[in-house]
Design a protein around this motif. Sequence first.
Motif, mmCIF file in Angstrom:
data_model
loop_
_atom_site.group_PDB
_atom_site.id
_atom_site.type_symbol
_atom_site.label_atom_id
_atom_site.label_comp_id
_atom_site.label_asym_id
_atom_site.label_seq_id
_atom_site.Cartn_x
_atom_site.Cartn_y
_atom_site.Cartn_z
ATOM 1 N N THR A 1 -6.171 -1.964 -8.863
ATOM 2 C CA THR A 1 -5.026 -1.839 -7.949
ATOM 3 C C THR A 1 -4.715 -0.379 -7.649
ATOM 4 N N THR B 1 -1.668 3.421 6.069
ATOM 5 C CA THR B 1 -0.569 4.309 5.703
ATOM 6 C C THR B 1 -1.004 5.739 5.975
ATOM 7 N N TRP C 1 -1.932 -0.330 -4.576
ATOM 8 C CA TRP C 1 -1.673 -1.535 -3.798
ATOM 9 C C TRP C 1 -1.441 -2.697 -4.754
ATOM 10 N N LEU D 1 0.845 -1.194 0.000
ATOM 11 C CA LEU D 1 0.000 0.000 0.000
ATOM 12 C C LEU D 1 0.884 1.249 0.000
ATOM 13 N N VAL E 1 -4.132 6.163 -4.531
ATOM 14 C CA VAL E 1 -3.777 5.065 -3.628
ATOM 15 C C VAL E 1 -3.489 3.838 -4.489
ATOM 16 N N LEU F 1 -12.097 1.802 0.954
ATOM 17 C CA LEU F 1 -11.002 2.701 1.308
ATOM 18 C C LEU F 1 -11.512 3.717 2.322
ATOM 19 N N LEU G 1 -7.164 0.403 3.946
ATOM 20 C CA LEU G 1 -7.731 -0.298 2.791
ATOM 21 C C LEU G 1 -8.166 -1.693 3.216
ATOM 22 N N TYR H 1 -13.282 -3.337 -2.933
ATOM 23 C CA TYR H 1 -12.362 -2.744 -1.968
ATOM 24 C C TYR H 1 -13.074 -1.589 -1.275
ATOM 25 N N THR I 1 0.803 5.735 -1.423
ATOM 26 C CA THR I 1 -0.005 6.857 -1.913
ATOM 27 C C THR I 1 0.878 7.813 -2.706
#
Length: 827
Positions: free
Chosen positions: A507, A539, A470, A456, A468, A482, A525, A480, A458
Amino acid sequence: MARRGAGTPSLLQLSLLLLLHLGGECGPSWTLGCASVAVGSHIVPLGSAVTASCTIQRELCRGLDQGKVQISWMLDNKFVAGSQRQGPGGTEVSNLTLPWFNHTQARLWCCVEWNGTKQRVGMAEIRAGYPPAKPLNLSCVLNLSDYGLTCQWEQGTDSHLPTSIVLKCAGKPCPLPEGPRAHCSACHRSRAQAVTGCTPQGGHSHCTVPRRLLQLYRQMEIWVSATNALGTAESEHLCIDPMDVAKLDPPTLQSIQSIPFQTDCIALAWYVAPGTEHMELRCELRYRAPEDPAWALVTGIIGRAGTAQRCGFLFGTQYHFQMRCRRNSASALAYWSEWSPGRNYTTHEKAPTGKLDAWWGAQPAGAGGRLEVQLRWKAPRQREANGRVLGYRVTLSPRRRGRDPPTICNTTHTQCNFSVPAGTRRVYLSAYNAAGESAPTEVVLLERKGQPLAGLRTVPGGERSLWVHWEAPLAPVIAYVLEWQPVTAEPGRCSACWQMEHDGAATTVLIQDGIEPFQRYNISLYPLYEGTVGVPVHTTAYSQQKAPSHAPKLHLRRISKSEAELCWEPLPVEMQNGFITSYTIFWANSITDVASATVNPSLSSFVIQGLKPSTLYKVHIMASTAAGSTNGTSLTLVTTVLDDTEIQLLFLTLGLIFVLLMVLLICFQKNERMKEQLWPSVPDPANSSLGKWVPAAVPQEPLQVLAAREPGPAAISTVTVLEGESGKQPGKEPPALPVAPPALSRPYVRQEGPGEPVQYARVGGAGYRGQRLLPEPGPRFYENLRGRGDGGSAGDWGFPEEPPATFPLLQGLRIGGAEELHECRAD
């Protein structure tokens, strides 16, 4: 007469000198008509060559020297060289060629030399520039209020020359060109055809052709002509019907309403502006909702007035409508009217549709067997809301026909906190408006124990956005979730700071809601798997950084002669404006002697080493981020002369010395035994029993005193008393002597001289006892005088080996215990 004629040149000379003084090196023109200047052209292209000639007629120029006339040239105030020759009829001619004339306007002077000065006798003015540039972008519009044709254009490059601009128009018809630009490139006019137009005033680039010079509903040729001394340029020619370029007044929207049987369609009615009722119009309609970025355009509405229909509108949405028109038969150059005043209309509502994006957090409520749930959801988009949402409802079971399940939460917000039985795994969420309620969205309360994501990170997407990224997990992902939260905010306070990404193969995702620059965000996440939720990864990130608002305040923790330990409080997050990359400590004892050290941002203290003892230093700290640095206030400190250890040793030494002195003082004052050892108490011989031993009458003998010595009082230092001890035998027994009757003890005093110590002894029967005496005044004493050398040799004590008869004490010693006295004296 002769005298007056002789004075005339003098008066002329004075006048010329005055003019010369006023005009500088080359005075004003000499206007006696004796010179003529001719140039090839007074107006030339800029940068071209210029030729000129100056002819001087000597007989017309009075006052000149009889010698050769010297002709020179000046361009404005600068001398230029020319060639001179003798012309016909006794004239002098000078020719000048300027190969590169780079002045837009200048004066060329012909000068002659008179009395050592150059006088101007002729002049020619020259102007230079370019041919007129072609006017561009000619356009015209017909004003229906007075039917005047106003045309405007763009001027070309400045020609630096006087230029005449005229708008021309001719009434000979020409075929209408095809294409979007109606330019007449092949219109030919007969010589008899009149050309009319207008001239712009005040240097403007527009003018108006009055109605009397126009031919309406007929083609006319219109162009702009620019003329100066170097040529003429014309713009592109327009072939237009003045009515085609008429700008109409905008229409008026009369009414807008929904079609009852088709609720996504509307019908609107309008009427045209006054004065255009007889025209066939082509109109356009545009509309948009408040959240739409651009207008939606409807074209092809033809008619003088009437109605129009349009479909595809959203339910329960407010729209803004505008309309404009122009002549239907006009060319491509025709002007649209201005947009009509706007009119708002809201379409009919419909029950919300679609599913709601929901996210939850759950934890046990304690011993009651309940589960505390925080449910959050996103408001439906306008296309799915179908109107204004009035509220949201949360139930434990779906709604069935004719029966409404019990509601556990009914709110107008997008979050709700409630408690449910511990075994609850599903709740149902729905939205409602004035037209009805949406189908419920099933929310499954899954456990968060799935596989977490990896990698992860940014990246700033702008001032108010974050990308973002990952790594995709091995297990298939449904969606997902967030979450982001400002670090300074309370957890869970921002109900809208989350979003769901429905693409399981994604991703990367862009965060745009609620992101502010210079604000740190905690980002989490969650992957949503089939039947479970993954463990979150976290993060922190900034969308934009800058220098810290403040630097930490330095505090001095300890200081020595060569070191100083500083400490500071870490900056609050709201003051950092970015990730702190380092702290830098600066210290200096002068302007030139400056040192620095970089400190890891995780530390909050630093030790400066290598300082000079007893020196003043200025210290400050600088906090840095990736976008800048900020200096803190200065701290002044002075190093010590000694270290703490040295100071402790010094104080310990002084303390020990003080304690020792106090102990000694106490011992000297209080301890009698110590006093007895150092200062023994000696009895006064005058008051002792020894005074009783002295005979009452002592035979007086004349004392023989050395001439070099004066008698004086004797200081007694030692008194020895010899006594016999019962039961003790002497070390060496003398031979047996006749026992003599015991004699009385007599005192014996030995005096060396004034101020010298005196040995004083009290003799007992069979031994001695000694005491030291203080130098105090004694009783009457004898003075022991040294012999004159005839009585035998003197010992160390200064008396003869055999004691004289006049000393009874020594006689007593001789009788008994003489050996001990000897040994004592030897000591």
